[in-house]
Design an enzyme around this catalytic site. Structure first.
Site, PDB file in Angstrom:
ATOM      1  N   ASP A 168      59.634  37.101  33.165  1.00 15.96           N
ATOM      2  CA  ASP A 168      59.404  35.649  33.162  1.00 15.96           C
ATOM      3  C   ASP A 168      57.982  35.239  33.539  1.00 15.96           C
ATOM      4  OD1 ASP A 168      60.746  33.095  32.713  1.00 15.96           O
ATOM      5  OD2 ASP A 168      60.489  32.712  34.847  1.00 15.96           O
ATOM      6  N   ARG A 207      66.275  22.677  35.010  1.00 10.52           N
ATOM      7  CA  ARG A 207      65.080  22.021  35.526  1.00 10.52           C
ATOM      8  C   ARG A 207      65.014  20.583  35.044  1.00 10.52           C
ATOM      9  NH1 ARG A 207      61.204  23.535  33.098  1.00 10.52           N
ATOM     10  NH2 ARG A 207      62.053  25.177  31.801  1.00 10.52           N
ATOM     11  N   ARG A 259      73.218  31.298  34.536  1.00  3.13           N
ATOM     12  CA  ARG A 259      72.218  32.331  34.827  1.00  3.13           C
ATOM     13  C   ARG A 259      72.794  33.452  35.688  1.00  3.13           C
ATOM     14  NH1 ARG A 259      66.669  31.420  32.776  1.00  3.13           N
ATOM     15  NH2 ARG A 259      66.910  29.453  31.705  1.00  3.13           N
ATOM     16  N   HIS A 319      53.592  32.197  31.968  1.00  2.00           N
ATOM     17  CA  HIS A 319      55.045  32.268  31.748  1.00  2.00           C
ATOM     18  C   HIS A 319      55.305  33.391  30.732  1.00  2.00           C
ATOM     19  CE1 HIS A 319      58.926  29.813  30.575  1.00  2.00           C
ATOM     20  NE2 HIS A 319      59.187  30.753  31.455  1.00  2.00           N
ATOM     21  N   LYS A 370      59.010  28.971  39.588  1.00  2.00           N
ATOM     22  CA  LYS A 370      58.192  28.097  38.753  1.00  2.00           C
ATOM     23  C   LYS A 370      57.216  27.269  39.584  1.00  2.00           C
ATOM     24  CE  LYS A 370      59.880  29.949  35.332  1.00  2.00           C
ATOM     25  NZ  LYS A 370      60.736  29.698  34.195  1.00  2.00           N
ATOM     26  N   CYS A 405      63.908  31.365  25.133  1.00  4.77           N
ATOM     27  CA  CYS A 405      63.452  31.750  23.794  1.00  4.77           C
ATOM     28  C   CYS A 405      63.217  33.250  23.657  1.00  4.77           C
ATOM     29  CB  CYS A 405      62.195  30.975  23.414  1.00  4.77           C
ATOM     30  SG  CYS A 405      62.547  29.247  23.090  1.00  4.77           S
ATOM     31  N   SER A 408      61.138  28.567  27.634  1.00  2.00           N
ATOM     32  CA  SER A 408      62.397  28.832  28.330  1.00  2.00           C
ATOM     33  C   SER A 408      63.537  29.042  27.335  1.00  2.00           C
ATOM     34  CB  SER A 408      62.726  27.652  29.236  1.00  2.00           C
ATOM     35  OG  SER A 408      61.660  27.458  30.142  1.00  2.00           O
TER      36      SER A 408
HETATM   37  P1  GTP Z   1      63.877  31.708  30.521  1.00  2.00           P
HETATM   38  O1  GTP Z   1      64.526  32.584  31.535  1.00  2.00           O
HETATM   39  O2  GTP Z   1      64.516  30.360  30.410  1.00  2.00           O
HETATM   40  O3  GTP Z   1      62.399  31.590  30.698  1.00  2.00           O
HETATM   41  O4  GTP Z   1      64.202  32.315  29.081  1.00  2.00           O
HETATM   42  P2  GTP Z   1      63.834  33.646  28.272  1.00  2.00           P
HETATM   43  O5  GTP Z   1      62.618  33.401  27.450  1.00  2.00           O
HETATM   44  O6  GTP Z   1      63.843  34.849  29.156  1.00  2.00           O
HETATM   45  O7  GTP Z   1      65.059  33.720  27.225  1.00  2.00           O
HETATM   46  P3  GTP Z   1      66.184  34.827  26.966  1.00  2.00           P
HETATM   47  O8  GTP Z   1      65.610  36.184  26.670  1.00  2.00           O
HETATM   48  O9  GTP Z   1      67.147  34.756  28.073  1.00  2.00           O
HETATM   49  O10 GTP Z   1      66.853  34.307  25.608  1.00  2.00           O
HETATM   50  C1  GTP Z   1      67.555  33.128  25.529  1.00  2.00           C
HETATM   51  C2  GTP Z   1      68.398  33.044  24.295  1.00  2.00           C
HETATM   52  O11 GTP Z   1      67.709  33.475  23.130  1.00  2.00           O
HETATM   53  C3  GTP Z   1      69.665  33.883  24.409  1.00  2.00           C
HETATM   54  O12 GTP Z   1      70.765  33.118  24.011  1.00  2.00           O
HETATM   55  C4  GTP Z   1      69.417  35.014  23.447  1.00  2.00           C
HETATM   56  O13 GTP Z   1      70.612  35.504  22.910  1.00  2.00           O
HETATM   57  C5  GTP Z   1      68.492  34.399  22.395  1.00  2.00           C
HETATM   58  N1  GTP Z   1      67.595  35.429  21.800  1.00  2.00           N
HETATM   59  C6  GTP Z   1      66.755  36.258  22.465  1.00  2.00           C
HETATM   60  N2  GTP Z   1      66.101  37.099  21.616  1.00  2.00           N
HETATM   61  C7  GTP Z   1      66.535  36.783  20.373  1.00  2.00           C
HETATM   62  C8  GTP Z   1      66.221  37.293  19.059  1.00  2.00           C
HETATM   63  O14 GTP Z   1      65.411  38.211  18.874  1.00  2.00           O
HETATM   64  N3  GTP Z   1      66.866  36.710  18.012  1.00  2.00           N
HETATM   65  C9  GTP Z   1      67.762  35.686  18.194  1.00  2.00           C
HETATM   66  N4  GTP Z   1      68.340  35.174  17.114  1.00  2.00           N
HETATM   67  N5  GTP Z   1      68.085  35.190  19.411  1.00  2.00           N
HETATM   68  C10 GTP Z   1      67.476  35.724  20.484  1.00  2.00           C
HETATM   69  C1  SPV Z   2      62.966  28.666  32.710  1.00  2.00           C
HETATM   70  O1  SPV Z   2      63.551  27.573  32.547  1.00  2.00           O
HETATM   71  O2  SPV Z   2      61.917  28.947  32.093  1.00  2.00           O
HETATM   72  C2  SPV Z   2      63.538  29.668  33.619  1.00  2.00           C
HETATM   73  C3  SPV Z   2      64.668  29.284  34.448  1.00  2.00           C
HETATM   74  O3  SPV Z   2      63.044  30.781  33.682  1.00  2.00           O
HETATM   75  S1  SPV Z   2      64.186  28.341  35.821  1.00  2.00           S
HETATM   76  O4  SPV Z   2      63.914  29.266  36.942  1.00  2.00           O
HETATM   77  O5  SPV Z   2      65.324  27.463  36.168  1.00  2.00           O
HETATM   78  O6  SPV Z   2      63.019  27.584  35.537  1.00  2.00           O
HETATM   79 MN    MN Z   3      61.212  30.963  32.411  1.00  2.00          MN
END
Ligand code: GTP
Ligand code: SPV
Ligand code: MN
Length: 590
Positions: free
Chosen positions: A277, A69, A371, A226, A206, A250, A248
């Site tokens: 999400d 983004r 992704r 979110h 989004k 996290c 994002s």
């Molecule tokens: P968006 O789709 O961007 O909104 O992100 P999201 O919040 O769904 O993030 P996602 O669960 O895909 O996690 C992103 C990164 O955080 C990955 O590289 C994971 O491995 C890492 N991660 C997730 N949960 C944990 C955790 O409990 N501990 C650690 N150390 N890393 C984590």
């Molecule tokens: C984020 O960035 O929080 C996402 C991926 O979930 S996107 O759809 O590209 O915004």
């Molecule tokens: Mn997101």
């Protein structure tokens, strides 16, 4: 396809501007989607993977300057600048149309204009909303088909109504200097041009389900957030639902698909995924807060996903998945990414399509923001209630971010107002999900800084108002941080499945089953109340104490940072939030 005169008039107007050589309505029929997929494979827009290893799966590579983004090219175009707020880039609607109409003029010459009617939320839910996306990208059509409900049934539900969101997208020349993601919340309109990347172009996600919908929710008395949504089933078979806002990349997808540690599974605990999400939340007839997942699929982060961290995500990706910007194994037509396993392809191509030897190259094979797009119904942990038209009742709300220090593993707010303050003052280190520096701490209220379609001061007020209406039926609000580092820079908490241990404490608090200690920032667990039974990694009691430690100097630094962050909001910042900040500072100084 439709007799709706509002839809027909708008499409005629857009076709005149875009000058496509052909127009195609997306009906939702599989035969049409298959044909489009074939066409994209022919032109190279999609690469067909080994169909025995990955049935129905393809790989897409975005342009190298188009991988996430773009916040500095994203605009909220309200008549009054104040209504967009200091949290958004603003250009007046007329001026914005003056800029983007010439870019869109003739942008689809020689191309097909696809019209996608889609529903955010189950088509039969009273809380769902309808949108249209016009696009010249097959990649967008195929992604929207997974991420939303598309086709004729949506038009049937819309009938003659004028209540729909109008979205127009063109990849145009992919010129990043002329890239605009423009929102007109006062007209339910979105214009996106010169990008082909997820969050910029899948307009239901989004752009609609957060930016436009947050504005609608403010006016109509509901919330667009979110947030992930998950259900925890206890050994008695009762399910309690939790919603969580993390910025994002996290951890929302990972938490939503959590598999409890063995000790919990043996007792009969299960975790069900409702959404990863976005949550749309309404007050139900019983006065409680209910959430629906407006999406039908996941557009999840790939790197770091493996058999240990998130087996449910791997299961979800097994078929009918579109991978974006991962590495390709040329020997077997499979895909690879950093963190999958220790066996990268020697004969491969990186996310850019350049020859790549994963055993010797210093370059990354997959882009850090690569992704997967998969249907939610393919998720092994998908909740039986994920499409409930009324949604699921929320017992607890979590806020969290990536904080190397300062924020403890978990703490609880004193009440809804204090909880709103925890959300409003959330901070996190930036990730690859946004173009820009990675690892810089920034404040990201409710993980909505990039997504709130109006002035965030008013948004905090809306949270307070919703709490007022919910009264004693409001969910309890907590703050979590899985990302605290020790002095060697290693994560102190094992995270992932072990986050169940923190969720257990949270649910116990919701049911008044466990005490907590009241300290300056809120209620903090007693270290011995975080269940360490059967934990694989070494997590001693003193380590938990360390994870729960609150350093007053660090917190006072945060207070100063929060004051700076709040300044531009001026009078739009609710007094309740100022009061909470004063109270926090006072508590820390005592
Ligand atoms: P968006 O789709 O961007 O909104 O992100 P999201 O919040 O769904 O993030 P996602 O669960 O895909 O996690 C992103 C990164 O955080 C990955 O590289 C994971 O491995 C890492 N991660 C997730 N949960 C944990 C955790 O409990 N501990 C650690 N150390 N890393 C984590
Ligand atoms: C984020 O960035 O929080 C996402 C991926 O979930 S996107 O759809 O590209 O915004
Ligand atoms: Mn997101």
């Amino acid at each position: 396809m439709t007799n709706n005169k509002f839809v027909i008039n708008w499409i005629e107007e857009m076709a005149e501007l875009l000058e496509p050589s052909e127009i195609m309505w997306i009906t939702g029929e599989q035969s049409q989607l298959d044909q489009l997929k074939e066409e994209a494979i022919k032109t190279g827009e999609l690469i067909l993977l080994n169909q025995e290893l990955h049935p129905g799966c393809t790989l897409h590579r975005s342009a190298v300057n188009d991988v996430a983004r773009v916040e500095d090219r994203t605009f909220i175009c309200t008549e009054d600048k104040e209504d967009a707020g200091p949290n958004n880039n603003w250009i007046a609607p007329e001026e914005m149309y003056g800029i983007i109409k010439p870019i869109f003029k003739g942008a689809m010459r020689g191309r097909t204009m696809y019209i996608i009617p889609y529903s955010m939320g189950p088509v039969d839910s009273p809380y769902s909303k309808i949108g249209f996306e016009i696009t010249d990208s097959i990649y967008v059509v195929l992604n929207m088909d997974i991420m939303t409900r598309v086709g004729r049934r949506v038009l049937e539900r819309l009938g003659e109504s004028e209540d729909f969101v109008k979205g127009v997208h063109s990849t145009a020349e992919l010129d990043d200097k002329k890239r605009y993601i423009a929102h007109f919340p006062e007209d339910n309109t979105i214009w996106s041009v010169n990008s082909g990347y997820g969050g910029n172009v899948l307009l239901g996600k989004k752009c609609f389900a957060l930016r436009i919908a947050s504005h609608q929710g403010k006016n109509e008395g509901w919330m667009a957030e979110h947030m992930l949504i998950l259900g925890i089933e206890n050994p008695q078979g009762e399910v309690k639902y939790i919603a969580g806002a993390f910025p994002s990349a996290c951890g929302k997808t990972n938490l939503a698909m959590l598999i409890p540690p063995e000790v919990y599974r043996k007792k009969g605990y299960k975790v069900w995924t409702v959404g990863d999400d976005i949550a749309w939340m309404h007050i139900g007839e019983d006065g409680r807060l209910y959430a629906i997942n407006p999406e039908a699929g996941f557009f999840g982060v790939v790197p770091g996903t493996n058999e240990k961290s998130n087996p449910n995500a791997l299961g979800t990706m097994e078929k009918d998945t579109i991978f974006t910007n991962v590495a390709l194994n040329l020997d077997n037509g499979s895909v690879w990414w950093e963190g999958l396993d220790s066996n990268p392809p020697e004969n491969g191509e990186d996310w850019k399509g350049d020859a790549w030897n994963g055993k010797t190259s210093k370059e990354k094979g997959a882009h850090p923001n690569s992704r997967f797009t998969s249907s939610a119904r393919n998720c092994p942990s998908i909740s039986p209630h994920w499409e409930d038209p009324q949604g699921v009742p929320i017992s607890a709300i979590l806020f969290g971010g990536r904080r190397a220090k300062t924020a403890p593993l978990v703490y609880e707010s004193r009440d809804w107002q204090h909880g709103t303050f925890l959300g409003a003052t959330m901070a996190s280190e930036t990730t690859a999900a946004i173009i820009g520096d990675v690892g810089v701490v920034r404040r990201d209220p409710m993980a909505m800084l990039p997504f709130c379609g109006y002035n965030m001061g008013d948004y905090f007020q809306h949270w307070l108002d919703m709490g007022g209406e919910l009264g004693d039926k409001a969910p309890k609000i907590f703050h979590v941080n899985w990302f605290r580092l020790d002095e060697n820079g290693d994560y102190m908490w094992p995270g992932f499945g072990d986050n169940m241990r923190v969720l257990e404490w949270i649910l116990n608090r919701c049911e008044n089953k466990v005490d907590a200690e009241e300290i300056a920032i809120g209620y903090i667990p007693k270290a011995e109340d975080i269940n360490r039974e059967g934990v694989e990694e070494e997590v001693s009691l003193s380590k938990v104490r360390e994870l729960l430690k609150v350093n007053k100097e660090e917190w006072l630094e945060d207070v100063e940072n929060i004051k700076e962050f709040f300044k531009p909001f001026g009078d739009r910042l609710p007094v309740e939030i100022k009061d909470e900040l004063n109270k926090l500072e006072e508590n820390l100084r005592n």
